[in-house]
Design a protein around this motif. Structure first.
Motif, PDB file in Angstrom:
ATOM      1  N   GLY A 119      35.946  36.168  46.776  1.00 12.86           N
ATOM      2  CA  GLY A 119      37.495  35.907  46.618  1.00 12.86           C
ATOM      3  C   GLY A 119      37.910  35.353  45.351  1.00 12.86           C
ATOM      4  O   GLY A 119      38.859  35.351  45.100  1.00 12.86           O
ATOM      5  N   ARG A 175      35.853  40.849  44.923  1.00  8.04           N
ATOM      6  CA  ARG A 175      36.333  40.781  46.177  1.00  8.04           C
ATOM      7  C   ARG A 175      35.253  41.229  47.265  1.00  8.04           C
ATOM      8  O   ARG A 175      35.875  41.823  48.508  1.00  8.04           O
ATOM      9  CB  ARG A 175      37.403  42.120  45.958  1.00  8.04           C
ATOM     10  CG  ARG A 175      38.637  41.700  45.067  1.00  8.04           C
ATOM     11  CD  ARG A 175      39.570  43.083  45.073  1.00  8.04           C
ATOM     12  NE  ARG A 175      40.830  42.328  44.419  1.00  8.04           N
ATOM     13  CZ  ARG A 175      41.566  43.323  44.095  1.00  8.04           C
ATOM     14  NH1 ARG A 175      41.614  44.790  44.402  1.00  8.04           N
ATOM     15  NH2 ARG A 175      42.780  42.789  43.546  1.00  8.04           N
ATOM     16  N   GLU A 214      44.939  37.856  42.769  1.00  2.81           N
ATOM     17  CA  GLU A 214      43.702  36.713  42.463  1.00  2.81           C
ATOM     18  C   GLU A 214      44.279  36.038  41.158  1.00  2.81           C
ATOM     19  O   GLU A 214      43.960  34.776  41.193  1.00  2.81           O
ATOM     20  CB  GLU A 214      42.581  37.168  42.525  1.00  2.81           C
ATOM     21  CG  GLU A 214      41.966  37.884  43.634  1.00  2.81           C
ATOM     22  CD  GLU A 214      42.191  39.493  43.670  1.00  2.81           C
ATOM     23  OE1 GLU A 214      41.282  40.161  44.496  1.00  2.81           O
ATOM     24  OE2 GLU A 214      43.195  39.844  43.296  1.00  2.81           O
ATOM     25  N   ASP A 231      33.678  46.503  45.260  1.00  5.34           N
ATOM     26  CA  ASP A 231      34.833  45.326  45.380  1.00  5.34           C
ATOM     27  C   ASP A 231      34.468  44.496  44.198  1.00  5.34           C
ATOM     28  O   ASP A 231      34.690  43.171  44.408  1.00  5.34           O
ATOM     29  CB  ASP A 231      34.458  44.795  46.819  1.00  5.34           C
ATOM     30  CG  ASP A 231      34.878  45.695  47.879  1.00  5.34           C
ATOM     31  OD1 ASP A 231      35.844  46.512  47.575  1.00  5.34           O
ATOM     32  OD2 ASP A 231      34.522  45.702  48.820  1.00  5.34           O
TER      33      ASP A 231
END
Length: 129
Positions: free
Chosen positions: A69, A31, A120, A12
């Motif tokens: 994030g 992520r 994003e 991620d």
């Protein structure tokens, strides 16, 4: 020594080559659910043409942290190196554990037709996982 360090698999975390109105740029996206700390990215280009080997300078980037994030700009990238292997070696810590991975964009993979929307970044890019 490196062989004595336990490197956990990278999940991620992605390198993205994105394109906006100013040109092409390279980003690192987190992520995961964890804060990435002491992020070190080493970038270089290498390859060969029909007549000679080519290599770019090696650049090193330190990013103190990337929150879950979130993303960070690594560097702008010029179209003149798209015919090379463009390597981004990413290392970072999560809770004192080191993570390490090489992301390599192979020659001519950075093309307009390979662009997808990256939520994003709110731009189109090529996501490497």
């Amino acid at each position: 020594m490196r062989k004595d360090i336990n490197f956990s698999p990278v999940k991620d975390v992605h390198v993205v080559v994105g394109k906006d109105g100013e040109g092409w740029k390279v980003f690192l996206i987190n992520r995961t659910r964890d804060k990435l700390e002491n992020v070190m990215v080493t970038s270089r280009g290498y390859g060969e043409t029909k007549t000679e080997k080519q290599q770019t300078s090696t650049l090193r980037h330190l990013i103190p942290f990337i929150e879950p994030g979130e993303y960070a700009l690594i560097e702008p990238i010029d179209e003149s190196v798209f015919h090379l292997n463009n390597e981004y070696w990413v290392s970072y810590f999560i809770d004192g554990q080191v993570y390490d991975k090489k992301f390599i964009f192979v020659p001519d993979s950075i093309l307009e037709e390979n662009l997808i929307f990256i939520e994003e970044l709110e731009m189109k890019g090529i996501l490497h996982d």
